[in-house]
Write an enzyme that holds these catalytic residues in place. Structure first.
Site, PDB file in Angstrom:
ATOM      1  N   ASP A  13       0.848  -1.176   0.000  1.00  0.00           N
ATOM      2  CA  ASP A  13       0.000   0.000   0.000  1.00  0.00           C
ATOM      3  C   ASP A  13       0.893   1.239   0.000  1.00  0.00           C
ATOM      4  O   ASP A  13       2.091   1.157   0.311  1.00  0.00           O
ATOM      5  CB  ASP A  13      -0.903  -0.015   1.236  1.00  0.00           C
ATOM      6  CG  ASP A  13      -1.970   1.063   1.195  1.00  0.00           C
ATOM      7  OD1 ASP A  13      -2.458   1.374   0.101  1.00  0.00           O
ATOM      8  OD2 ASP A  13      -2.298   1.610   2.264  1.00  0.00           O
ATOM      9  N   ASP A  15      -0.244   5.020   1.030  1.00  0.00           N
ATOM     10  CA  ASP A  15      -0.477   5.901   2.179  1.00  0.00           C
ATOM     11  C   ASP A  15      -0.450   5.099   3.476  1.00  0.00           C
ATOM     12  O   ASP A  15      -1.153   4.098   3.614  1.00  0.00           O
ATOM     13  CB  ASP A  15      -1.821   6.620   2.034  1.00  0.00           C
ATOM     14  CG  ASP A  15      -1.812   7.620   0.892  1.00  0.00           C
ATOM     15  OD1 ASP A  15      -0.954   8.518   0.914  1.00  0.00           O
ATOM     16  OD2 ASP A  15      -2.635   7.487  -0.021  1.00  0.00           O
ATOM     17  N   ASP A 209      -1.260  -0.905   6.074  1.00  0.00           N
ATOM     18  CA  ASP A 209      -1.428  -0.314   7.400  1.00  0.00           C
ATOM     19  C   ASP A 209      -2.839  -0.485   7.927  1.00  0.00           C
ATOM     20  O   ASP A 209      -3.160  -0.006   9.005  1.00  0.00           O
ATOM     21  CB  ASP A 209      -1.069   1.180   7.361  1.00  0.00           C
ATOM     22  CG  ASP A 209      -2.100   2.002   6.595  1.00  0.00           C
ATOM     23  OD1 ASP A 209      -2.467   1.583   5.461  1.00  0.00           O
ATOM     24  OD2 ASP A 209      -2.545   3.042   7.103  1.00  0.00           O
TER      25      ASP A 209
END
Length: 259
Positions: A13, A15, A209
């Protein structure tokens, strides 16, 4: 249980893993550099459909992170790939930005509000009541409802913003029609991404995250999963889910030596 195969390809990922509020996370540059030098297939993923890969490439480069265009995979690209497989050379009414409209143009789709095959909802910072009303009427009239991703909010410097999932809920309430979400946590986004780089799930890993999108999608696609704690998930929240990542680490810096 058989041992996992060594990791030969990586999906990560963007961000919360590589960058946070426009600033590179320590270790991101080293991780990407080692990936490029290793020659291993990799993709940087984002559920955000606003930007084209060219936009994201330039944005990351300004931050000092080098990611080739072909190593960027967005929910807009996954949505376009899905539509091309389902109904080649179709038509769509689109609510979204250049990342989505460009992806659909590139597969030969006609963008129209006249009897489209699909209504495709993506991310935009300027959701229009007029556009949402048109989407409701087209879906009620028989157009199929597709969304790039189910994220209900997005980040901004001022706080959370309503995102695609929230607007999709409004349209669903008005039409009674549920959309098909192409982006995470749908493992379709992972599988189509793996196909793009010629990788296999049993020898691939997903870094994210978020438990409810990154880890879930990676797990359901059959990959090893790494949760970093530099984004939206705190250590105590991990135990709230009925599934677990393969490993929890502080940040992307802890994964450099695994490449």
């Amino acid at each position: 249980m058989a041992d996992r195969k060594p990791i030969e390809s990586w999906l990560t990922d963007m961000d919360g893993v590589l960058i946070h509020e426009g600033v590179p996370i320590p270790g991101a540059d080293a991780f990407l550099k080692k990936l490029r030098e290793s020659g291993k297939p990799f993709l940087v993923l984002t559920n955000n459909s606003i930007y084209t890969p060219r936009d994201l490439h330039a944005r990351l480069r300004r931050m000092g992170l080098e990611v080739p265009l072909e190593n960027i995979w967005t929910s807009a690209l996954a949505t376009a790939q899905f539509l091309d497989d389902q109904r080649p050379n179709g038509s769509a009414y689109v609510i979204g930005e250049a990342g989505l409209t460009t992806a659909l143009h590139d597969i030969g789709y006609v963008l129209t509000d006249h009897e489209p095959d699909y209504v495709v909802l993506g991310e935009t910072r300027t959701y229009s009541f007029e556009a949402m009303t048109k989407a409701v009427r087209l879906i009620s009239g028989g157009a199929r409802f597709i969304c790039t991703n189910p994220d209900e909010t997005g980040p901004s410097t001022e706080g959370p913003l309503p995102a695609t999932g929230a607007v999709a809920a409004l349209i669903t309430k008005a039409t009674g029609k549920q959309p098909y979400f192409a982006g995470k946590p749908n493992p379709l986004m992972m599988r189509t991404g793996l196909n793009v780089i010629g990788a296999h799930s049993e020898s691939s890993a997903m870094i994210g995250d978020r438990m409810d999108t990154d880890v879930l999608a990676g797990m359901e696609a059959g990959m090893q999963t790494f949760l970093v704690l530099t984004g939206l998930t705190s250590p105590d929240q991990v135990e709230n889910y009925p599934y677990r990542p393969s490993k929890v680490v502080d940040s992307i810096a802890d994964l450099v030596d695994l490449v």
